[in-house]
Design a protein around this motif. Structure first.
Motif, PDB file in Angstrom:
ATOM      1  N   UNK A  99       0.866  -1.179   0.000  1.00 18.24           N
ATOM      2  CA  UNK A  99       0.000   0.000   0.000  1.00 18.24           C
ATOM      3  C   UNK A  99       0.899   1.224   0.000  1.00 18.24           C
ATOM      4  N   UNK A 100       0.530   2.199  -0.786  1.00 22.13           N
ATOM      5  CA  UNK A 100       1.307   3.421  -0.846  1.00 22.13           C
ATOM      6  C   UNK A 100       1.946   3.560  -2.205  1.00 22.13           C
ATOM      7  N   UNK A 101       2.781   4.519  -2.386  1.00 23.38           N
ATOM      8  CA  UNK A 101       3.333   5.390  -1.345  1.00 23.38           C
ATOM      9  C   UNK A 101       2.321   6.433  -0.879  1.00 23.38           C
ATOM     10  N   UNK A 102       2.320   6.672   0.438  1.00 28.75           N
ATOM     11  CA  UNK A 102       1.503   7.706   1.049  1.00 28.75           C
ATOM     12  C   UNK A 102       2.409   8.903   1.330  1.00 28.75           C
ATOM     13  N   UNK A 103       2.079  10.066   0.793  1.00 23.70           N
ATOM     14  CA  UNK A 103       2.962  11.220   0.966  1.00 23.70           C
ATOM     15  C   UNK A 103       2.964  11.730   2.407  1.00 23.70           C
ATOM     16  N   UNK A 104       4.079  12.325   2.793  1.00 21.87           N
ATOM     17  CA  UNK A 104       4.159  13.000   4.088  1.00 21.87           C
ATOM     18  C   UNK A 104       3.138  14.142   4.087  1.00 21.87           C
ATOM     19  N   UNK A 105       2.655  14.490   5.258  1.00 27.31           N
ATOM     20  CA  UNK A 105       1.659  15.555   5.386  1.00 27.31           C
ATOM     21  C   UNK A 105       2.370  16.856   5.740  1.00 27.31           C
ATOM     22  N   UNK A 106       2.210  17.900   4.929  1.00 26.57           N
ATOM     23  CA  UNK A 106       2.869  19.175   5.228  1.00 26.57           C
ATOM     24  C   UNK A 106       2.485  19.674   6.625  1.00 26.57           C
ATOM     25  N   UNK A 107       3.487  20.124   7.371  1.00 29.89           N
ATOM     26  CA  UNK A 107       3.246  20.656   8.709  1.00 29.89           C
ATOM     27  C   UNK A 107       3.178  19.602   9.798  1.00 29.89           C
ATOM     28  N   UNK A 108       3.287  18.331   9.431  1.00 28.59           N
ATOM     29  CA  UNK A 108       3.242  17.229  10.405  1.00 28.59           C
ATOM     30  C   UNK A 108       4.547  16.451  10.316  1.00 28.59           C
ATOM     31  N   UNK A 109       4.985  15.906  11.446  1.00 30.51           N
ATOM     32  CA  UNK A 109       6.176  15.066  11.477  1.00 30.51           C
ATOM     33  C   UNK A 109       5.767  13.656  11.856  1.00 30.51           C
ATOM     34  N   UNK A 110       6.029  12.695  10.970  1.00 28.83           N
ATOM     35  CA  UNK A 110       5.668  11.298  11.229  1.00 28.83           C
ATOM     36  C   UNK A 110       6.681  10.711  12.206  1.00 28.83           C
TER      37      UNK A 110
END
Length: 158
Positions: free
Chosen positions: A119-130
């Protein structure tokens, strides 16, 4: 194709009024396996058996993977390891340093024995740190996969 035939083919294309586009430059994606929380440090692949919940403890449905640096995207991998087919309730989450999370997978998956899925790729979310990726395999509302074995892993990619 021999060079003379290739040149003749290209000349024919231009003579017909068509154009050839230059191949797009594609940058190779660099991905790294993420280490499982509580792992032994020798492998980033987790082998588990779906267990049911019990009144004295938590079920083994959740597996977290450390994210130790920012990535542009994330991938989740699942492979069925049982000797018979099963339907696996599967959820996947991006967990953030602010305590929030984003569900990116929520489905029942019925792979053939020994096969799996990415599953993915799921992009990083701007303004959030995984901070972690979470795989949840199994659910109290759907006990059909109890006792079945699977392998999971995750990757961060730039």
């Amino acid at each position: 194709m021999r060079p003379s035939l290739l040149n003749a083919a290209i000349a024919g294309v231009f003579a017909s009024g068509a154009t050839l586009a230059a191949p797009a430059l594609v940058q190779a994606q660099t991905c790294q396996f993420l280490a499982p929380v509580g792992g032994n440090g020798t492998t980033n692949i987790v082998l588990k058996t779906v267990g049911s919940g019990n009144p004295f403890g938590r079920p083994n449905w959740n597996t977290d993977f450390f994210v130790t640096q920012p990535y542009a995207s994330y991938k989740f991998f699942f492979t069925a390891d049982s000797s018979v087919s099963a339907t696996y309730p599967i959820q996947g989450y991006l967990k953030f340093t602010d305590g929030s999370s984003l569900q990116v997978i929520n489905e029942s998956f019925a792979p053939q024995i020994g096969t799996g899925r990415m599953w993915g790729p799921f992009p990083a979310i701007p303004g959030k740190t995984v901070s972690q990726l979470n795989f949840k395999i199994g659910a109290s509302a759907d006990q059909a996969a109890t006792g079945f074995t699977y392998r999971i892993s995750t990757m961060g990619c730039n």
